[in-house]
Design an enzyme around this catalytic site. Structure first.
Site, PDB file in Angstrom:
ATOM      1  N   GLU A  34       0.838  -1.204   0.000  1.00  0.00           N
ATOM      2  CA  GLU A  34       0.000   0.000   0.000  1.00  0.00           C
ATOM      3  C   GLU A  34       0.881   1.266   0.000  1.00  0.00           C
ATOM      4  O   GLU A  34       0.752   2.137   0.852  1.00  0.00           O
ATOM      5  CB  GLU A  34      -0.961   0.000   1.193  1.00  0.00           C
ATOM      6  CG  GLU A  34      -2.215   0.803   0.929  1.00  0.00           C
ATOM      7  CD  GLU A  34      -3.294   0.606   1.977  1.00  0.00           C
ATOM      8  OE1 GLU A  34      -4.329   1.270   1.870  1.00  0.00           O
ATOM      9  OE2 GLU A  34      -3.117  -0.212   2.902  1.00  0.00           O
ATOM     10  N   TYR A 141      -0.010  -7.632  -2.054  1.00  0.00           N
ATOM     11  CA  TYR A 141      -1.035  -6.885  -1.317  1.00  0.00           C
ATOM     12  C   TYR A 141      -2.377  -7.360  -1.853  1.00  0.00           C
ATOM     13  O   TYR A 141      -2.853  -6.896  -2.887  1.00  0.00           O
ATOM     14  CB  TYR A 141      -0.847  -5.383  -1.515  1.00  0.00           C
ATOM     15  CG  TYR A 141      -1.944  -4.526  -0.921  1.00  0.00           C
ATOM     16  CD1 TYR A 141      -2.450  -4.787   0.345  1.00  0.00           C
ATOM     17  CD2 TYR A 141      -2.476  -3.453  -1.619  1.00  0.00           C
ATOM     18  CE1 TYR A 141      -3.459  -4.018   0.904  1.00  0.00           C
ATOM     19  CE2 TYR A 141      -3.468  -2.658  -1.075  1.00  0.00           C
ATOM     20  CZ  TYR A 141      -3.960  -2.947   0.179  1.00  0.00           C
ATOM     21  OH  TYR A 141      -4.966  -2.166   0.726  1.00  0.00           O
ATOM     22  N   ASP A 182       0.313  -8.351   2.952  1.00  0.00           N
ATOM     23  CA  ASP A 182      -1.026  -8.157   3.523  1.00  0.00           C
ATOM     24  C   ASP A 182      -1.996  -9.034   2.739  1.00  0.00           C
ATOM     25  O   ASP A 182      -2.330  -8.751   1.591  1.00  0.00           O
ATOM     26  CB  ASP A 182      -1.408  -6.681   3.413  1.00  0.00           C
ATOM     27  CG  ASP A 182      -2.773  -6.386   4.020  1.00  0.00           C
ATOM     28  OD1 ASP A 182      -3.451  -7.333   4.478  1.00  0.00           O
ATOM     29  OD2 ASP A 182      -3.170  -5.204   4.040  1.00  0.00           O
ATOM     30  N   ASN A 184      -5.100  -9.775   3.848  1.00  0.00           N
ATOM     31  CA  ASN A 184      -6.452  -9.239   4.066  1.00  0.00           C
ATOM     32  C   ASN A 184      -7.461 -10.304   4.488  1.00  0.00           C
ATOM     33  O   ASN A 184      -8.662 -10.169   4.228  1.00  0.00           O
ATOM     34  CB  ASN A 184      -6.954  -8.511   2.811  1.00  0.00           C
ATOM     35  CG  ASN A 184      -6.896  -6.999   2.975  1.00  0.00           C
ATOM     36  OD1 ASN A 184      -7.208  -6.461   4.038  1.00  0.00           O
ATOM     37  ND2 ASN A 184      -6.480  -6.304   1.931  1.00  0.00           N
ATOM     38  N   ASP A 304      -1.493   1.761  10.216  1.00  0.00           N
ATOM     39  CA  ASP A 304      -2.513   0.973  10.910  1.00  0.00           C
ATOM     40  C   ASP A 304      -2.144  -0.502  10.962  1.00  0.00           C
ATOM     41  O   ASP A 304      -2.875  -1.307  11.540  1.00  0.00           O
ATOM     42  CB  ASP A 304      -3.884   1.158  10.238  1.00  0.00           C
ATOM     43  CG  ASP A 304      -3.842   0.838   8.751  1.00  0.00           C
ATOM     44  OD1 ASP A 304      -2.743   0.806   8.182  1.00  0.00           O
ATOM     45  OD2 ASP A 304      -4.927   0.646   8.166  1.00  0.00           O
ATOM     46  N   HIS A 305      -1.003  -0.856  10.353  1.00  0.00           N
ATOM     47  CA  HIS A 305      -0.445  -2.202  10.444  1.00  0.00           C
ATOM     48  C   HIS A 305       0.895  -2.138  11.167  1.00  0.00           C
ATOM     49  O   HIS A 305       1.487  -1.061  11.299  1.00  0.00           O
ATOM     50  CB  HIS A 305      -0.222  -2.803   9.050  1.00  0.00           C
ATOM     51  CG  HIS A 305      -1.474  -3.049   8.272  1.00  0.00           C
ATOM     52  ND1 HIS A 305      -1.920  -4.305   7.936  1.00  0.00           N
ATOM     53  CD2 HIS A 305      -2.381  -2.185   7.745  1.00  0.00           C
ATOM     54  CE1 HIS A 305      -3.033  -4.211   7.236  1.00  0.00           C
ATOM     55  NE2 HIS A 305      -3.337  -2.930   7.101  1.00  0.00           N
ATOM     56  N   CYS A 529     -21.584   9.284  28.853  1.00  0.00           N
ATOM     57  CA  CYS A 529     -21.952   7.883  28.684  1.00  0.00           C
ATOM     58  C   CYS A 529     -22.399   7.303  30.030  1.00  0.00           C
ATOM     59  O   CYS A 529     -22.009   7.794  31.093  1.00  0.00           O
ATOM     60  CB  CYS A 529     -20.782   7.084  28.108  1.00  0.00           C
ATOM     61  SG  CYS A 529     -19.319   7.014  29.167  1.00  0.00           S
ATOM     62  N   HIS A 532     -19.026   5.057  31.972  1.00  0.00           N
ATOM     63  CA  HIS A 532     -17.843   5.755  32.468  1.00  0.00           C
ATOM     64  C   HIS A 532     -18.142   7.159  32.982  1.00  0.00           C
ATOM     65  O   HIS A 532     -17.276   7.781  33.610  1.00  0.00           O
ATOM     66  CB  HIS A 532     -16.788   5.850  31.358  1.00  0.00           C
ATOM     67  CG  HIS A 532     -16.434   4.539  30.735  1.00  0.00           C
ATOM     68  ND1 HIS A 532     -16.863   4.166  29.474  1.00  0.00           N
ATOM     69  CD2 HIS A 532     -15.708   3.493  31.205  1.00  0.00           C
ATOM     70  CE1 HIS A 532     -16.407   2.975  29.192  1.00  0.00           C
ATOM     71  NE2 HIS A 532     -15.705   2.533  30.223  1.00  0.00           N
ATOM     72  N   CYS A 555     -19.386   6.749  23.093  1.00  0.00           N
ATOM     73  CA  CYS A 555     -18.384   6.830  24.150  1.00  0.00           C
ATOM     74  C   CYS A 555     -17.033   7.223  23.547  1.00  0.00           C
ATOM     75  O   CYS A 555     -16.657   6.766  22.471  1.00  0.00           O
ATOM     76  CB  CYS A 555     -18.274   5.486  24.870  1.00  0.00           C
ATOM     77  SG  CYS A 555     -17.021   5.423  26.178  1.00  0.00           S
TER      78      CYS A 555
END
Length: 579
Positions: A34, A141, A182, A184, A304-305, A529, A532, A555
């Site tokens: 990516e 990928y 990746d 997926n 994010d990986h 919320c 919490h 939340c």
């Protein structure tokens, strides 16, 4: 020999530079997915990295989408490299070959499967136990199956089928094969944060393909019925138990919460609420005899990986020359002139002249007119403007230098929000000599103060159309009253103090404030919320449907498993349209 795979979610995200990122991974072969870069956007700093040779595959249909790249240290230079899985993108001698059986694919399908820049193959020589062998690294990928696009689900399965056909064809030639990247798809329930939340987890076609592609131990032998089901998703013989091994599970068969991908929008990485979809697959013999370790690197951020690495006991033998696919051989980076005729093209002089006569865009054209067509006469206090002669003596190819002496010099933005003074209006018959005398009073002041005073008084100058005194902003005339002429010149502080102010008690301004507050009100106060007792966050629905554009509160904590007390609770509330 160390090998690393990492979905970087955009190759431009390396803030410290691509070389620093590669050096930090400390591997001989680094495969990234990516990249989100096309060939026309690939710069030399990314393509040519000191100490490495790189091989790219680009998306040919969309810009800023997909793309993979393999960086090899100069000590691990491959002797062959190829873009794609089909062989359609290869037009050079240094290709890998062994493309497998494509009888189940149409020419159009093969072209589409390689059109998104999802695979790069490099072939290396390695020394294992005093024997020289070959290993082929397939950097992929794999597509994502978008639930809203059913055709992408079939595209993903076709890509899996093509990948398996190519990998097994190379393996049959006697070369070791490593497939990494990746994929997926999370294979087992242990590879998913919440498999019970997914309907028919084991029945997913991607997981069925992994069951066939990967080698299974005797404890995991499948029934004949399961094997019959696998026939629908793979073109290979389903009787065998798979020729490749998930190297991470080979060394860590029971480790839980070992994820490589998290949703950044929900902050799921903070609670480790993710999936393991990045793999290093190796043929069974290579994994059993030469792999010594494999693991994930969740501590490495920037995407994010997270990266996944594998270590082999073999050493790499570098090739003396990189294959033609290497970015060093690309014409834009090779530093060689492609064709001499490109520099000897005859240029039409008429077209150049016509282009030079085109009007300037927008405000730039207006600015040029103010500066070059209507400058102020030197010493002209009456505001009269002169026009530029038609036959100018300036050369055609040069722009004549002009001095900005406009009657309305450009000031700061604050000058447009200051109230205008109406307590002193000059008479129309004021002679020029009186203005010149008053202008002479300010010759002792600095040019900086002159610019400031012109800025604050430019509105008065535009009203009178005449030269103004830079201290008071008006030009006195003999017809003025004696009382007015004898009045001492106000300082700037006194003038500002005497200016009328508009207080909040002004009824017009009060009504205006009420109106704008009713129109431009801020977001509604967030509720708390229930679990919490913390303020919630405001979100907006972006998916197509009846609720598109609606806002809601959830939340504020990161997403996580329901059993995690630090994770997000299930509070949800729509925003009332009336608020």
């Amino acid at each position: 020999m160390k090998i690393v795979t990492w979905n970087i979610n955009g190759i431009r995200t390396f803030k410290s530079g691509i070389k620093n990122a590669l050096d930090a991974l400390d591997a001989d072969i680094i495969c990234v997915q990516e990249t989100k870069v096309t060939r026309d956007l690939l710069d030399e700093r990314t393509a040519i990295v000191d100490g490495y040779n790189s091989y790219f595959s680009f998306s040919r249909g969309r810009s800023g989408y997909s793309g993979v790249a393999t960086y090899c240290k100069d000590s691990a230079t491959p002797f062959a490299a190829e873009e794609g899985l089909t062989g359609l993108l290869t037009n050079h001698k240094g290709a890998v070959g062994c493309h497998g059986d494509h009888t189940e694919f149409s020419p159009e399908e093969l072209q589409l499967l390689d059109n998104e820049g999802r695979a790069v193959i490099t072939q290396h020589r390695i020394m294992c136990q005093d024997q020289m062998q070959t290993v082929t690294v397939v950097n992929v990928y794999c597509p994502r199956a978008d639930p809203e696009k059913p055709e992408r689900k079939q595209f993903k399965l076709q890509f899996y089928k093509l990948l398996q056909s190519r990998a097994e064809a190379i393996l049959e030639t006697g070369s070791h094969v490593i497939v990494l990247g990746d994929v997926n798809t999370s294979h087992r329930p242990i590879d998913h944060c919440d498999p019970n939340d997914i309907e028919d987890f084991e029945g997913n076609p991607g997981r069925k393909w992994l069951d066939v592609f990967l080698h299974s131990d005797s404890k995991e032998k499948r029934s004949d019925e399961e094997l019959d089901e696998h026939c629908e998703v793979t073109s290979t013989d389903p009787i065998h138990s798979g020729k490749f091994v998930d190297t991470f599970r080979y060394f860590h068969p029971t480790r839980t919460s070992a994820f490589t991908c998290w949703c950044t929008l929900t902050g799921a990485r903070q609670t480790n609420y993710g999936t393991r979809i990045d793999y290093i697959f190796a043929d069974y013999l290579l994994a059993k005899e030469h792999f010594v370790a494999a693991d994930i690197m969740p501590e490495v951020e920037g995407s994010d990986h997270c990266p996944v690495w594998g270590q082999l006991s073999c050493s790499v033998l570098p090739s003396s020359k990189p294959p033609p696919l290497c970015t060093r051989h690309l014409p834009e980076f090779a530093g060689k002139q492609q064709k001499l005729s490109q520099f000897l093209v005859k240029v039409d002089q008429k077209s150049i002249q016509s282009e030079s006569m085109d009007p300037l865009p927008g405000s730039q054209e207006a600015k040029e007119r103010r500066e070059n067509v209507n400058p102020l006469r030197a010493g002209n206090c009456s505001g009269m403007k002169r026009t530029l002669p038609v036959n100018s003596a300036a050369p055609k190819g040069k722009k004549s230098k002009t001095i900005k002496m406009s009657s309305k010099p450009q000031g700061s933005l604050l000058a447009f929000f200051k109230p205008k003074l109406t307590n002193a209006v000059p008479s129309r018959g004021a002679p020029v000599s009186q203005c010149e005398k008053m202008l002479g009073l300010d010759q002792a002041t600095s040019s900086q103060n002159l610019q400031k005073e012109y800025t604050t008084r430019q509105d008065d100058s535009s009203v009178t159309g005449r030269g103004t005194n830079v201290t008071t902003g008006v030009c006195l005339s003999p017809s003025s009253t004696t009382e007015e002429s004898d009045k001492p010149i106000q300082t700037k502080a006194e003038r500002l103090k005497s200016q009328p102010t508009v207080g909040p008690s002004d009824p017009k301004k009060g009504a205006s404030l009420v109106f704008w507050k009713s129109v431009l009100h801020g977001p509604p106060p967030p509720p708390h919320c229930k679990v919490h007792r913390e303020p919630c966050v405001l979100r907006t629905v972006k998916k197509d449907g009846p609720n598109m554009g609606r806002q809601f509160f959830v939340c504020a904590r990161p997403q996580g498993h329901a059993s995690n007390p630090d994770a997000r609770c299930n509070f949800f509330a729509w925003v009332d349209k009336g608020k």
